[in-house]
Design a protein around this motif. Structure first.
Motif, PDB file in Angstrom:
ATOM      1  N   HIS A 247       1.127  -1.766   0.142  1.00 43.59           N
ATOM      2  CA  HIS A 247       0.166   0.525   0.208  1.00 43.59           C
ATOM      3  C   HIS A 247       0.873   1.197   0.072  1.00 43.59           C
ATOM      4  O   HIS A 247       1.697   1.434   0.570  1.00 43.59           O
ATOM      5  N   GLY A 248       0.266   1.943  -0.720  1.00 43.12           N
ATOM      6  CA  GLY A 248       1.210   3.427  -1.015  1.00 43.12           C
ATOM      7  C   GLY A 248       0.975   4.501   0.021  1.00 43.12           C
ATOM      8  O   GLY A 248       1.208   5.488  -0.471  1.00 43.12           O
ATOM      9  N   ASP A 249       0.497   4.211   1.166  1.00 38.61           N
ATOM     10  CA  ASP A 249      -0.688   5.014   1.612  1.00 38.61           C
ATOM     11  C   ASP A 249       1.032   6.098   2.256  1.00 38.61           C
ATOM     12  O   ASP A 249       0.805   7.262   2.763  1.00 38.61           O
ATOM     13  N   TYR A 250       1.957   5.448   2.870  1.00 36.75           N
ATOM     14  CA  TYR A 250       3.360   6.187   3.876  1.00 36.75           C
ATOM     15  C   TYR A 250       3.265   7.286   2.032  1.00 36.75           C
ATOM     16  O   TYR A 250       4.560   8.033   2.649  1.00 36.75           O
ATOM     17  N   VAL A 251       3.471   6.274   1.165  1.00 36.99           N
ATOM     18  CA  VAL A 251       4.347   7.523   0.332  1.00 36.99           C
ATOM     19  C   VAL A 251       3.491   8.650  -0.156  1.00 36.99           C
ATOM     20  O   VAL A 251       3.745   9.417  -0.272  1.00 36.99           O
ATOM     21  N   SER A 252       2.660   8.224   0.147  1.00 33.58           N
ATOM     22  CA  SER A 252       1.475   9.406   0.137  1.00 33.58           C
ATOM     23  C   SER A 252       1.253  10.475   1.188  1.00 33.58           C
ATOM     24  O   SER A 252       1.394  11.871   0.688  1.00 33.58           O
TER      25      SER A 252
ATOM     26  N   PRO B 201      -3.178  17.990   0.181  1.00 32.99           N
ATOM     27  CA  PRO B 201      -3.158  17.238   0.915  1.00 32.99           C
ATOM     28  C   PRO B 201      -3.825  15.832  -0.095  1.00 32.99           C
ATOM     29  O   PRO B 201      -5.133  15.828  -0.859  1.00 32.99           O
ATOM     30  N   MET B 202      -2.835  14.500  -0.200  1.00 33.33           N
ATOM     31  CA  MET B 202      -3.687  13.616  -1.635  1.00 33.33           C
ATOM     32  C   MET B 202      -3.736  12.949  -0.277  1.00 33.33           C
ATOM     33  O   MET B 202      -4.726  11.688  -0.319  1.00 33.33           O
ATOM     34  N   TYR B 203      -3.375  12.691   0.841  1.00 35.78           N
ATOM     35  CA  TYR B 203      -3.213  11.579   1.958  1.00 35.78           C
ATOM     36  C   TYR B 203      -4.427  10.941   2.130  1.00 35.78           C
ATOM     37  O   TYR B 203      -5.347  10.208   2.567  1.00 35.78           O
ATOM     38  N   VAL B 204      -5.361  12.162   2.153  1.00 34.34           N
ATOM     39  CA  VAL B 204      -6.851  11.886   2.585  1.00 34.34           C
ATOM     40  C   VAL B 204      -7.739  11.364   1.418  1.00 34.34           C
ATOM     41  O   VAL B 204      -8.996  11.875   2.074  1.00 34.34           O
ATOM     42  N   HIS B 205      -7.567  11.606   0.648  1.00 27.73           N
ATOM     43  CA  HIS B 205      -8.605  11.020  -0.764  1.00 27.73           C
ATOM     44  C   HIS B 205      -8.159   9.639  -1.124  1.00 27.73           C
ATOM     45  O   HIS B 205      -7.669   9.322  -0.515  1.00 27.73           O
ATOM     46  N   SER B 206      -9.591   9.428  -1.252  1.00 31.61           N
ATOM     47  CA  SER B 206      -8.971   7.649  -1.617  1.00 31.61           C
ATOM     48  C   SER B 206     -10.617   7.825  -2.367  1.00 31.61           C
ATOM     49  O   SER B 206     -11.399   8.572  -2.192  1.00 31.61           O
ATOM     50  N   ILE B 207     -10.766   7.241  -3.848  1.00 28.99           N
ATOM     51  CA  ILE B 207     -12.300   6.874  -4.087  1.00 28.99           C
ATOM     52  C   ILE B 207     -11.991   4.962  -4.492  1.00 28.99           C
ATOM     53  O   ILE B 207     -10.797   4.580  -5.236  1.00 28.99           O
ATOM     54  N   PRO B 208     -12.877   4.405  -4.586  1.00 26.41           N
ATOM     55  CA  PRO B 208     -12.843   3.376  -4.122  1.00 26.41           C
ATOM     56  C   PRO B 208     -12.862   2.538  -5.890  1.00 26.41           C
ATOM     57  O   PRO B 208     -13.098   3.155  -6.468  1.00 26.41           O
TER      58      PRO B 208
ATOM     59  N   ASN C 248     -12.316  -1.182  -8.158  1.00 23.39           N
ATOM     60  CA  ASN C 248     -12.186  -2.400  -8.263  1.00 23.39           C
ATOM     61  C   ASN C 248     -13.213  -3.417  -7.258  1.00 23.39           C
ATOM     62  O   ASN C 248     -13.231  -4.226  -7.047  1.00 23.39           O
ATOM     63  N   ASN C 249     -14.213  -2.935  -7.909  1.00 24.39           N
ATOM     64  CA  ASN C 249     -15.574  -3.778  -7.070  1.00 24.39           C
ATOM     65  C   ASN C 249     -15.352  -3.145  -5.562  1.00 24.39           C
ATOM     66  O   ASN C 249     -15.919  -4.502  -5.377  1.00 24.39           O
ATOM     67  N   ASP C 250     -14.977  -2.543  -5.253  1.00 26.87           N
ATOM     68  CA  ASP C 250     -15.299  -1.988  -4.335  1.00 26.87           C
ATOM     69  C   ASP C 250     -14.337  -3.050  -2.927  1.00 26.87           C
ATOM     70  O   ASP C 250     -13.514  -2.959  -1.926  1.00 26.87           O
ATOM     71  N   ASN C 251     -13.132  -3.115  -3.763  1.00 25.05           N
ATOM     72  CA  ASN C 251     -12.512  -4.367  -3.307  1.00 25.05           C
ATOM     73  C   ASN C 251     -11.373  -3.510  -3.035  1.00 25.05           C
ATOM     74  O   ASN C 251     -10.759  -3.845  -1.922  1.00 25.05           O
ATOM     75  N   GLN C 252     -11.115  -2.360  -3.312  1.00 21.48           N
ATOM     76  CA  GLN C 252      -9.769  -1.291  -2.710  1.00 21.48           C
ATOM     77  C   GLN C 252     -10.252   0.141  -2.269  1.00 21.48           C
ATOM     78  O   GLN C 252     -10.541   1.062  -3.022  1.00 21.48           O
ATOM     79  N   ASP C 253     -11.426   0.041  -1.371  1.00 19.35           N
ATOM     80  CA  ASP C 253     -11.647   0.767  -0.730  1.00 19.35           C
ATOM     81  C   ASP C 253     -10.840   2.224  -0.245  1.00 19.35           C
ATOM     82  O   ASP C 253     -11.666   3.239   0.117  1.00 19.35           O
ATOM     83  N   ILE C 254      -9.571   1.808   0.334  1.00 20.58           N
ATOM     84  CA  ILE C 254      -9.218   2.856   0.577  1.00 20.58           C
ATOM     85  C   ILE C 254      -7.778   3.078  -0.534  1.00 20.58           C
ATOM     86  O   ILE C 254      -6.847   1.801  -0.033  1.00 20.58           O
ATOM     87  N   VAL C 255      -7.433   3.275  -0.791  1.00 23.25           N
ATOM     88  CA  VAL C 255      -6.488   3.554  -2.069  1.00 23.25           C
ATOM     89  C   VAL C 255      -5.547   5.301  -1.973  1.00 23.25           C
ATOM     90  O   VAL C 255      -6.049   5.963  -1.770  1.00 23.25           O
ATOM     91  N   SER C 256      -4.645   5.179  -2.176  1.00 20.08           N
ATOM     92  CA  SER C 256      -3.870   5.740  -1.039  1.00 20.08           C
ATOM     93  C   SER C 256      -3.708   6.936  -1.330  1.00 20.08           C
ATOM     94  O   SER C 256      -3.213   8.012  -1.158  1.00 20.08           O
ATOM     95  N   MET C 257      -3.393   7.143  -3.275  1.00 21.75           N
ATOM     96  CA  MET C 257      -3.393   8.122  -3.882  1.00 21.75           C
ATOM     97  C   MET C 257      -1.840   8.514  -3.851  1.00 21.75           C
ATOM     98  O   MET C 257      -1.247   9.462  -4.214  1.00 21.75           O
TER      99      MET C 257
END
Length: 177
Positions: free
Chosen positions: A7-12, A80-87, A89-98
């Motif tokens: 997950h790219g959360d730390y990058v974001s 910040p992009m960190y707080v953005h997320s758009i689910p 992959n059929n909501d399989n990826q519900d938290i996207v790091s950006m």
């Protein structure tokens, strides 16, 4: 088993912090530039460090617009992009790091900041010319003065500035000294 290391959360988060810090530095450079170009603030330099004929030449007025608008762009891009997320992959990826978006935007902020610093350096060179203090500046400033002077002429007449700004920007980016 996995720890979510994909997950790219730390990058974001880190890119968001970096672009905020770089934008703050860019804002400082732009404010220093404004000080140099405004005779009502510095009380020693002509308006826009104009070494030509006042009223007929713009001096560095045009590049101040570039520095100001570029700094404003950095301020906008530093949300910040960190707080953005758009689910997806059929909501399989519900938290996207950006994280990728944050990194690309940070790259743009850094490039913009080099441009503002290049404009500030050109202005400092003009101010040194006006004040005729080439022999009174520190050795580090003298080195910078000599290197930038090889890239840009003394501006007494209005001319297209972006080629010189680009030369100084390139010099800053590629010079490790």
């Amino acid at each position: 088993y996995h720890g979510g290391n994909f997950h790219g959360d730390y990058v974001s988060l880190e890119m968001d912090k970096l672009k905020i810090v770089v934008t703050k530095m860019c804002l400082l450079a732009e404010r220093q530039l404004n000080y140099l170009l405004n005779p009502n603030l510095n009380n020693i330099l002509p308006p826009f460090v104009n070494l030509g004929k006042l009223g007929l030449n713009f001096g560095l007025q045009g590049v101040q617009f570039t520095a100001t608008s570029t700094t404003a762009e950095n301020q906008m891009l530093s949300n910040p992009m960190y707080v953005h997320s758009i689910p997806n992959n059929n909501d399989n990826q519900d938290i996207v790091s950006m994280g990728t978006n944050a990194a690309l935007i940070t790259k743009r902020v850094i490039e913009n900041s080099f441009e503002v610093i290049a404009i500030e350096m050109i202005t400092i060179i003009q101010a040194i010319e006006y004040l005729k203090v080439q022999d009174k500046i520190s050795s580090k400033t003298k080195k910078m003065y000599n290197e930038i002077r090889q890239l840009v002429p003394i501006f007494t007449d209005d001319m297209i500035m972006y080629p010189y700004v680009n030369k100084v920007k390139d010099f800053i980016i590629n010079n490790e000294k």
